[in-house]
Scaffold this active site. Structure first.
Site, PDB file in Angstrom:
ATOM      1  CB  CYS A 112      60.996 -23.960  15.406  1.00 41.45           C
ATOM      2  SG  CYS A 112      59.640 -24.678  14.321  1.00 41.45           S
ATOM      3  CG  HIS A 236      58.033 -23.963  18.712  1.00 44.58           C
ATOM      4  ND1 HIS A 236      57.825 -22.629  17.603  1.00 44.58           N
ATOM      5  CD2 HIS A 236      57.960 -24.597  18.075  1.00 44.58           C
ATOM      6  CE1 HIS A 236      57.456 -22.601  16.090  1.00 44.58           C
ATOM      7  NE2 HIS A 236      57.066 -24.300  16.560  1.00 44.58           N
ATOM      8  CG  ASN A 266      55.085 -23.888  13.930  1.00 44.81           C
ATOM      9  OD1 ASN A 266      55.870 -22.693  13.554  1.00 44.81           O
ATOM     10  ND2 ASN A 266      55.571 -25.191  13.591  1.00 44.81           N
TER      11      ASN A 266
END
Length: 311
Positions: A112, A236, A266
């Protein structure tokens, strides 16, 4: 010489999977997912769309936005943990598809945090004078490594791609400071075990809340700036509670933080460039704005950058 973002692009698959859809297949509820993660729905790519297909679409948009042709790209960096195959890399696949004949190409694996690793790497090549234009893509097809019977992870992830074209920008513009980091000892808390993603949610949450806030403050300090200078935060998009913790550390009002987690879930390395693209398209990021990008991921890894927007 300063290195910054010249153009942005994104791609999200058409298929929408809502929390109510997941209620039908696993022991969960819309309320449980929303209150703990902020996620309401996510996009899932079908079997005909692989990681490189999404990366290509986002890249085309970014090139158009930057008014740069594929032939002008010197390097392609693709951040992903879900490549089409072990090799060739996604970067090489899209290099061919785009017709970026003179571009070097490689993938980056930092989960990520991968997109932040990508833009920082690109900035170094540009500042050295070795390359003029670099395409950086964050892309994931997490649906192919998600166990859809595991209620702890199935509710979290989605597919998508975001891209930027980077190059030289004017004085006091572009990446002003950055921080990259890793803690391999924590790798066991978030990993792909055999076929699917496994996660120790409690440990990852504690790490993320601490690191996202610290890294955001660190890049401000490195740039000689303060919380008052920040125009916009793009964290994020993993979990609204983690995102809120970062916003509160910077003492920013709610409207100064990007939030697309409710729509896309996500999307790992795609999450920051997708959010960035959406905010630019919505007119929320303008010339001269100071934006903070910050993310964390498997590895464990983290990365943040302070960027003065504009060319």
């Amino acid at each position: 010489m300063n290195a910054g973002i010249l153009g942005v692009g994104k791609y999200l698959p058409e298929k929408v999977v809502t929390n109510f859809d997941l209620e039908k297949t696993i022991d969960t509820s819309d309320e449980w997912i929303r209150t703990r993660t902020g996620i309401e729905e996510r996009r899932i790519a079908d079997d005909s769309i692989d990681t490189s297909d999404m990366a290509y679409e986002a890249a085309v948009q970014a090139l158009q936005d930057a008014a740069i042709t594929a032939e002008e790209i010197d390097l392609i960096l693709v951040a992903t943990v879900t490549p089409d195959k072990a090799f060739p890399s996604v970067a090489c696949i899209i290099q061919d598809k785009l017709g970026a004949r003179k571009a070097a190409a490689m993938d980056i694996s930092a989960a990520c945090a991968g997109f932040t690793y990508g833009i920082v790497t690109a900035s170094q090549y540009i500042k050295s004078g070795d390359y003029r234009h670099i395409l950086v893509v964050g892309v994931e097809k997490l649906s192919k490594i998600t166990d859809w019977n595991d209620r702890n992870t199935a509710v979290l992830f989605g597919d998508g791609a975001g891209a930027v074209v980077m190059g030289e920008v004017g004085e006091n513009k572009g990446i002003l400071s950055f921080e990259l980091g890793s803690d391999g000892a924590g790798g066991k808390h978030l990993e792909k075990a055999d076929q699917f993603i496994t996660m120790n949610g409690r440990e990852v949450y504690k790490f993320a809340v601490r690191q996202m806030g610290e890294s955001s403050l660190n890049v401000l300090q490195k740039a000689g700036l303060t919380k008052d200078d920040v125009s916009f935060l793009i964290p994020h998009q993993a979990n609204i509670r983690i995102m809120e913790a970062s916003r509160q550390r910077l003492e920013l009002p709610v409207e100064k933080m990007s939030k697309v987690v409710h729509k896309y879930g996500n999307t790992s390395s795609a999450s920051i460039p997708v959010a960035l693209c959406e905010e630019v398209e919505a007119g929320k990021i303008n010339d001269g704005d100071l934006i903070i990008l910050v993310g964390f991921g498997a590895g464990l890894t983290w990365g943040a950058a302070a960027i003065r927007w504009g060319k």
